[in-house]
Design an enzyme around this catalytic site. Structure first.
Site, PDB file in Angstrom:
ATOM      1  CB  SER A  42      -0.937  -0.008   1.206  1.00  0.00           C
ATOM      2  OG  SER A  42      -1.786  -1.123   1.186  1.00  0.00           O
ATOM      3  CG  ASP A  67       2.496 -11.246  -5.033  1.00  0.00           C
ATOM      4  OD1 ASP A  67       2.267 -11.580  -6.212  1.00  0.00           O
ATOM      5  OD2 ASP A  67       1.667 -11.389  -4.110  1.00  0.00           O
ATOM      6  CB  VAL A  93      14.137  -8.323   2.296  1.00  0.00           C
ATOM      7  CG1 VAL A  93      13.581  -7.125   1.546  1.00  0.00           C
ATOM      8  CG2 VAL A  93      13.057  -8.988   3.140  1.00  0.00           C
ATOM      9  CE  LYS A 158      -0.682  -4.118  15.362  1.00  0.00           C
ATOM     10  NZ  LYS A 158      -1.114  -2.775  14.902  1.00  0.00           N
ATOM     11  N   GLY A 201      -6.856   2.361   4.884  1.00  0.00           N
ATOM     12  CA  GLY A 201      -7.035   1.674   3.617  1.00  0.00           C
ATOM     13  C   GLY A 201      -5.914   0.749   3.222  1.00  0.00           C
ATOM     14  CB  THR A 222     -11.036  -7.112  19.003  1.00  0.00           C
ATOM     15  OG1 THR A 222     -10.671  -5.731  18.886  1.00  0.00           O
ATOM     16  CG2 THR A 222     -10.808  -7.802  17.672  1.00  0.00           C
TER      17      THR A 222
END
Length: 363
Positions: A42, A67, A93, A158, A201, A222
């Site tokens: 993205s 890909d 990578v 994260k 998005g 959640t």
């Protein structure tokens, strides 16, 4: 005193030598060669569009990913008779030799390749480590060997006080890229990191998931208390370009962005939908963080961004503070999505979706 490829310099002469290179974006990216790992993702796709629009005379723009189908689809958007600079390079990578071949003649690298789905990483930990940690090491070594000048690595909220493997591997990656500035020797190369929250998005994120699930009449939640940071693809690209232009090496840049409550997001997308509570998935947090109290000792406010500075920089801290008019944050300062000063309302969420994800969206 410290050393650069020009020899020993004082802080003043270092800044004089540094200023021309800091303004290369103002001189455009024309005649430069840029490579994006994970370039079909993205952010890589949005960065590609931005570069080819603003700098049509870029020398080379290499999309490096593994890909082939995504590369095939992306290539349809950029026919070779109109976009002669773009190149598509199949590679992983994890493969250092392939990276070295791809990096030949490259000036700037944006490292966006990663294994990023939390629950998949929890189930396949060895694969996540190979891509996110081993891949980061390979990118660094290939950049050093092939003479790349600027490197910006993408991080995630994260990676801050991680509780899942994905976050732990991205924190390790961040540490590797920051420390890479200490092993560059006399090479004119700078490694920096940009860390941000949920990208609106982006592939696999909650907004397209909710948009797709809306027709079922149920948007699963959640945890009703859950919050997340929110940034658009365009602002993510802007941040990458900012780091390419301004980073001195070793910084982790963090944007000042709003949060949203997951229930507000669900109500904004499907106000008539049911919102069943399904429980937190493995490795999830209720609130995400980007700066912890422990980070506050090396964190400065740059105005539009926060910056977590390296503990052993290759430059003098007073020079950095003076150059960027940086202000140290208070000790114990923390930046998390649940305590953010700015939250998006349901109306603002809808407008953001129309602006950044789907112009035809109607609640």
């Amino acid at each position: 005193m410290y050393r650069t490829k020009f020899g020993e310099r004082t802080p003043t002469t270092f800044l004089v030598a540094l200023k021309p290179s800091l303004h290369f974006l103002k001189k455009m990216l024309n005649d430069k060669s840029i490579l994006i790992t994970g370039g079909t993702g993205s952010l890589g796709s949005e960065l590609t569009r931005t570069i080819l629009t603003k700098w049509p005379n870029v020398k080379r723009l290499v999309i490096y990913s593994r890909d082939e189908q995504k590369q095939f689809r992306m290539a349809q958007e950029y026919p070779p008779d109109q976009y002669r600079a773009i190149r598509f390079f199949i590679g992983d990578v994890r493969d250092r030799e392939r990276l070295e071949r791809a990096f030949s003649g490259i000036d700037y690298v944006v490292h966006a390749a990663a294994m990023k789905h939390v629950h998949i990483a929890e189930y396949n930990p060895d694969e996540c480590v190979k891509t996110n940690v081993g891949g980061a090491e390979n990118v660094i070594e290939a950049c050093l060997k092939m003479g790349v000048q600027r490197v910006v690595a993408l991080s995630t909220d994260k990676a801050c006080a991680p509780i899942n493997l994905y976050g732990a591997t991205k924190l390790t990656s961040d540490k590797l890229f920051v420390a890479a500035n200490n092993i560059r020797g006399k090479q004119d190369i700078r490694f920096s990191v940009v860390r941000y929250g949920n990208v609106m998005g982006s592939n696999g994120s909650v907004i397209p998931f909710f948009l797709n699930k809306k027709r079922t009449g149920k948007l699963p939640i959640t945890d009703p208390e859950m919050t997340r940071f929110n940034i658009s693809l365009q602002d993510g690209v802007k941040m990458v370009l900012h780091a390419l232009e301004h980073a001195w090496g070793g910084e982790i840049l963090v944007p000042k962005i709003p949060s949203y409550r997951i229930l507000d997001l669900a109500k904004a997308i499907g106000p008539e939908c049911e919102h069943p509570i399904i429980g937190i998935r493995p490795g999830e947090k209720v609130h995400e963080e980007m700066i912890t109290p422990s980070d506050s000792f090396t964190t400065h406010d740059l105005g539009e961004y926060y910056v977590i500075l390296p503990q052993t920089p290759r430059w003098e801290l007073p020079d950095y503070i003076r150059h960027f008019n940086a202000t140290p944050v208070a000790r114990g300062f923390r930046y998390n999505s649940g305590e953010n000063e700015r939250f998006l309302s349901t109306l603002e969420i809808r407008e953001s979706i129309r602006q950044h994800v789907d112009p035809t969206f109607e609640a």
